[in-house]
Design a protein around this motif. Structure first.
Motif, mmCIF file in Angstrom:
data_model
loop_
_atom_site.group_PDB
_atom_site.id
_atom_site.type_symbol
_atom_site.label_atom_id
_atom_site.label_comp_id
_atom_site.label_asym_id
_atom_site.label_seq_id
_atom_site.Cartn_x
_atom_site.Cartn_y
_atom_site.Cartn_z
ATOM 1 N N ILE A 13 0.840 -1.206 0.000
ATOM 2 C CA ILE A 13 0.000 0.000 0.000
ATOM 3 C C ILE A 13 0.873 1.253 0.000
ATOM 4 O O ILE A 13 0.559 2.253 -0.621
ATOM 5 C CB ILE A 13 -0.894 0.022 1.279
ATOM 6 N N ARG A 14 2.016 1.166 0.666
ATOM 7 C CA ARG A 14 2.830 2.361 0.956
ATOM 8 C C ARG A 14 3.152 3.240 -0.257
ATOM 9 O O ARG A 14 2.967 4.458 -0.208
ATOM 10 C CB ARG A 14 4.115 1.928 1.674
ATOM 11 N N PRO A 15 3.620 2.635 -1.391
ATOM 12 C CA PRO A 15 3.971 3.506 -2.524
ATOM 13 C C PRO A 15 2.781 4.312 -3.049
ATOM 14 O O PRO A 15 2.959 5.397 -3.606
ATOM 15 C CB PRO A 15 4.449 2.512 -3.595
ATOM 16 N N ALA A 16 1.561 3.804 -2.829
ATOM 17 C CA ALA A 16 0.385 4.504 -3.357
ATOM 18 C C ALA A 16 -0.022 5.676 -2.472
ATOM 19 O O ALA A 16 -0.667 6.616 -2.940
ATOM 20 C CB ALA A 16 -0.785 3.517 -3.470
ATOM 21 N N LEU A 17 0.380 5.645 -1.203
ATOM 22 C CA LEU A 17 -0.137 6.640 -0.258
ATOM 23 C C LEU A 17 0.187 8.096 -0.631
ATOM 24 O O LEU A 17 -0.703 8.943 -0.613
ATOM 25 C CB LEU A 17 0.334 6.321 1.165
ATOM 26 N N PRO A 18 1.454 8.400 -1.013
ATOM 27 C CA PRO A 18 1.755 9.807 -1.337
ATOM 28 C C PRO A 18 0.973 10.307 -2.552
ATOM 29 O O PRO A 18 0.827 11.502 -2.743
ATOM 30 C CB PRO A 18 3.260 9.791 -1.648
ATOM 31 N N LEU A 19 0.474 9.389 -3.381
ATOM 32 C CA LEU A 19 -0.265 9.795 -4.580
ATOM 33 C C LEU A 19 -1.712 10.131 -4.252
ATOM 34 O O LEU A 19 -2.424 10.733 -5.050
ATOM 35 C CB LEU A 19 -0.239 8.665 -5.623
ATOM 36 N N MET A 20 -2.146 9.718 -3.071
ATOM 37 C CA MET A 20 -3.552 9.937 -2.705
ATOM 38 C C MET A 20 -3.704 11.217 -1.922
ATOM 39 O O MET A 20 -2.789 11.653 -1.236
ATOM 40 C CB MET A 20 -4.019 8.827 -1.741
#
Ligand SMILES: Cc1cc2nc3c(=O)[nH]c(=O)nc-3n(C[C@H](O)[C@H](O)[C@H](O)COP(=O)(O)O)c2cc1C
Length: 356
Positions: A8-15
């Protein structure tokens, strides 16, 4: 168990930050994060509000506002958790966007405005928590449109006295019109007397011991406000103080494009300010009022500094946004190393060490 956080982590900054938070809650509710099963080192033991905690690291208010993930956050390894802020009636909070990640500054700005499901729904969820669960505090606030905030706190104390290990009276929210009305002496004295009486009545009717009552203060206090809060807290026999909430200050050091958003700033830039206030409160209360240190803790060294300045336990929130849930495991490991290095047998004996 499967640990999906690395995926999940790599997606978090994009959200959007609030979407990221919702996803974290969803992952926790669905058992997608590996529980922290490492036994607590005995050196991490601390006494807080008359109870022994396996470790001094707590989850701060605001992460689990609706008591949706009590069991899951406890299994992340926290020594205690605080749910809420809860208001008597459900409320939607402020319009979005209202939560901002300041990544360059390791900080967060929020103006959530106490979005929550209201005390009835949240009280019901509290009754569903696992019996073996550790210490759970309930953070309380008045509704934003309330014309009688003292009455709101009274309703909350009536509701949660039978359910909470401790109740936090939040007198420090920067994001709602009623957030700080009890920061000055006379209103605070009146409020605390009223709430203590309600707590005593409800506990007696239910035949239970009194749950503890704490106040949570802002970091942006004048010297006079500091003295008033310390004095009223001592005189009223309040069980403890949480220092501190987010700040309305905007240090010059901030770099992120979100730095001018309205709301409360938390995370790294809050550390020095909230730790100074903690040290002041420790001195003003002569070390006699248990303090929970919160604000900008992102490492064991930060937690240790709060403990040395007078915190019996600490809490964090923003650092999890940047470091993820496994921060708790790392902090516990590293804090045990620091305590042993300095010859402390447990956290309790290190509390306030900087003042001796
Ligand atoms: C999104 C968000 C929501 C919060 N909501 C509450 C709240 O409802 N009640 C409260 O007392 N503090 C609330 N806080 C403040 C935290 O409990 C804590 O005092 C503050 O964030 C400083 O700790 P930190 O630097 O580790 O985040 C909130 C903080 C954040 C970031």
């Amino acid at each position: 168990m499967l640990d999906l956080y690395p995926l999940i982590r790599p997606a978090l900054p994009l959200m959007d930050a609030e979407q990221g938070h919702r996803m974290a809650l969803w992952a926790l509710r669905n058992g997608l994060l590996r529980p922290e099963t490492t036994p607590n080192d005995p050196v991490l033991t601390t006494s807080l509000l008359g109870r022994m905690l396996p470790n001094p690291i707590g989850l701060a208010a605001g992460f689990d506002k609706n008591a949706l993930v009590i069991n899951a956050t406890q299994s992340m390894g926290f020594g205690f958790i605080e749910i809420g802020g809860v208001t008597p009636r459900p409320q939607a909070g402020n319009p979005r966007p209202r939560l901002f990640r300041l990544s360059e500054d390791h900080a967060v700005i929020n103006r959530m405005g106490f979005n929550n499901d209201g005390m009835d729904a949240i009280a019901h969820r509290l009754t569903q928590r696992e019996k073996a669960a550790g210490m759970v505090g309930v953070n309380m606030a008045s509704n934003s449109d309330s014309t009688d905030p003292a009455n709101d706190f009274d309703l909350l104390v009536e509701k949660f006295t039978p359910l909470a290990d401790y109740m936090t009276i939040d007198i420090s929210c920067p994001n709602t019109p009623n957030g700080k009305v009890f920061q000055s002496k006379a209103p605070l004295e009146g409020l605390l007397e009223r709430l203590k009486a309600t707590r005593a009545r409800v506990a007696q009717q239910a035949g239970i011991a009194l749950p503890c009552m704490l106040i949570k203060s802002a970091p942006d206090l004048t010297d006079q406000e500091k003295q008033d809060i310390a004095q009223v807290t001592k005189a009223a026999g309040i069980d403890g103080m949480i220092v501190s909430n987010t700040t309305i200050a905007r240090p010059d050091s901030l770099r992120s494009r979100h730095r001018s958003e309205r709301g409360g700033l938390s995370g790294r830039p809050l550390f020095d300010m909230s730790t100074r206030l903690l040290a002041d409160m420790y001195k003003l209360t002569e070390g006699k009022v248990p303090l929970i240190g919160v604000g900008g803790i992102a490492s064991a060294a930060d937690a240790y500094e709060k403990i040395r300045q007078g915190a019996s336990a600490v809490q964090l929130y923003s650092a999890m946004v940047f470091q993820g849930p496994h921060i708790v495991h790392k902090m516990k490991h590293d804090l045990a190393v620091l305590l042993k290095r300095d010859g402390f047998a447990n956290v309790g004996v290190a509390v306030g060490a900087a003042h001796r």
